[in-house]
Design a protein around this motif. Structure first.
Motif, PDB file in Angstrom:
ATOM      1  N   MET A 106      23.546 -12.096 105.477  1.00 33.98           N
ATOM      2  CA  MET A 106      22.188 -12.410 105.918  1.00 33.98           C
ATOM      3  C   MET A 106      21.740 -11.567 107.107  1.00 33.98           C
ATOM      4  N   ASP A 107      22.676 -11.207 107.987  1.00 24.69           N
ATOM      5  CA  ASP A 107      22.314 -10.356 109.130  1.00 24.69           C
ATOM      6  C   ASP A 107      21.799  -9.009 108.645  1.00 24.69           C
ATOM      7  N   SER A 110      18.307  -9.446 106.575  1.00 25.51           N
ATOM      8  CA  SER A 110      17.137  -9.647 107.437  1.00 25.51           C
ATOM      9  C   SER A 110      16.831  -8.387 108.231  1.00 25.51           C
ATOM     10  N   TRP A 111      17.865  -7.686 108.714  1.00 19.30           N
ATOM     11  CA  TRP A 111      17.625  -6.465 109.494  1.00 19.30           C
ATOM     12  C   TRP A 111      16.949  -5.396 108.642  1.00 19.30           C
ATOM     13  N   GLY A 113      15.150  -5.821 105.920  1.00 19.86           N
ATOM     14  CA  GLY A 113      13.780  -6.226 105.620  1.00 19.86           C
ATOM     15  C   GLY A 113      12.846  -5.948 106.782  1.00 19.86           C
ATOM     16  N   VAL A 114      13.269  -6.302 107.986  1.00 16.24           N
ATOM     17  CA  VAL A 114      12.440  -6.058 109.181  1.00 16.24           C
ATOM     18  C   VAL A 114      12.286  -4.564 109.429  1.00 16.24           C
ATOM     19  N   PHE A 129      13.573  -9.843 101.563  1.00 16.75           N
ATOM     20  CA  PHE A 129      13.171 -11.199 101.942  1.00 16.75           C
ATOM     21  C   PHE A 129      13.279 -12.155 100.755  1.00 16.75           C
ATOM     22  N   ALA A 132      16.870 -13.027 100.617  1.00 13.35           N
ATOM     23  CA  ALA A 132      17.181 -14.000 101.661  1.00 13.35           C
ATOM     24  C   ALA A 132      16.721 -15.397 101.253  1.00 13.35           C
ATOM     25  N   LYS A 141      10.931 -19.432 106.405  1.00 16.76           N
ATOM     26  CA  LYS A 141      10.515 -18.171 107.025  1.00 16.76           C
ATOM     27  C   LYS A 141      10.661 -16.976 106.082  1.00 16.76           C
ATOM     28  N   TRP A 142      11.638 -17.016 105.168  1.00 19.00           N
ATOM     29  CA  TRP A 142      11.801 -15.878 104.263  1.00 19.00           C
ATOM     30  C   TRP A 142      10.631 -15.790 103.285  1.00 19.00           C
ATOM     31  N   MET A 145       7.716 -14.409 105.039  1.00 22.19           N
ATOM     32  CA  MET A 145       7.810 -12.953 105.194  1.00 22.19           C
ATOM     33  C   MET A 145       7.386 -12.242 103.911  1.00 22.19           C
TER      34      MET A 145
END
Length: 281
Positions: A106-107, A110-111, A113-114, A129, A132, A141-142, A145
């Motif tokens: 997940m780290d 998410s990284w 995707g951002v 996302f 996720a 939140k996913w 996004m």
């Protein structure tokens, strides 16, 4: 063999006690005895990382990666070291390689995707996302996004569909209601807009969010602002919602003479004014 095991255990004990230099000496000596042992390479790399020495840590993790090329954790650690060193491009490549091997961290998801969002590559960000959201289906939140990416791409129908799905899962989600109403208004669907604006008005989360915005946007006083403070000065819930929908950072608030520290809001995009004490209209 006993000597090798004893040196390894000595290194572990010193590492556990925080004697990192002594631990490094033990594992370095052990590496000369068993130069191809990946566990020894890992311990050396990990100790350098804990000593906050990214250059030798990166070097040893790369050596370890050569010995174990399919381990996603090694690629993740190399990426994290590049990121610590401020090299986002190198971190992106290592994180991408790690994701290709193990697409459930997940780290990393998410990284990445951002990172794509920062590059304005929203279409590339969406699959991360969505992934996720599959892994953590209860985490709103996913999905927000994903909807945000479609909205920024200008794909309003897809964004609206995402927000509707989110609304079914979390009817009081203030961000979802806010953007859903904005999209409906932009699409000229006034009847749906009025319906969801009314829901937003009665949403407890919306009230809490607006209460905070009132501090920064309408009232120039300290202390708590009650909902009665707001509704006593705003007669139309739709004008209220229109004001709430404005970006906080665009600077639409300004103080007016004779208002005893109050502010009033001019939503430039809607042409609405909110009447406050000491003002007209």
């Amino acid at each position: 063999a006993d000597c090798v095991e004893a040196i390894y255990n000595l290194g572990l004990v010193n590492k556990r006690l925080g004697n990192l230099k002594a631990a490094l000496m033990a594992f370095s000596k052990l590496h000369r005895l068993v130069p191809k042992d990946p566990m020894v390479m890992y311990q050396i790399a990990n100790i350098y990382d804990r000593m906050d020495e990214p250059t030798p840590a990166t070097k040893w993790f790369k050596i370890l990666h050569g010995a174990v090329p399919t381990d996603p954790t090694i690629l993740y650690r190399i990426g994290a070291l590049h990121l610590k060193d401020g090299d986002e491009t190198a971190a992106f490549h290592n994180y991408s390689d790690s994701y290709n091997v193990y697409p459930v961290n997940m780290d990393i998801i998410s990284w990445l995707g951002v990172w794509y969002v920062k590059q304005n590559l929203y279409e590339r960000a969406i699959p991360f996302f969505e992934r996720a959201a599959e892994i953590e289906p209860d985490e709103i939140k996913w999905k927000l996004m994903v909807a945000s990416c479609y909205r920024r791409m200008g794909s309003l129908p897809k964004a609206l569909a995402c927000y509707r799905s989110i609304h079914k899962q979390d009817p009081d989600n203030a961000e979802c209601l806010r953007y859903m109403c904005n999209i409906l208004k932009d699409m000229g669907r006034d009847q749906d807009y009025n319906r969801f604006a009314d829901r937003a008005f009665h949403s407890r989360k919306f009230l809490a969010t607006f209460q905070f915005l009132v501090h920064t946007r309408i009232f120039g006083k300290s202390g708590s602002v009650t909902w009665r403070d707001v509704t006593s000065h705003v007669t139309s819930r739709h004008l209220l919602f229109a004001a709430w929908s404005l970006p906080v950072t665009t600077g639409y608030c300004r103080s007016l003479p004779g208002t005893a520290g109050y502010y009033r809001v001019l939503p430039v995009t809607t042409g609405y004014w909110l009447s406050l004490p000491g003002t007209t209209g």
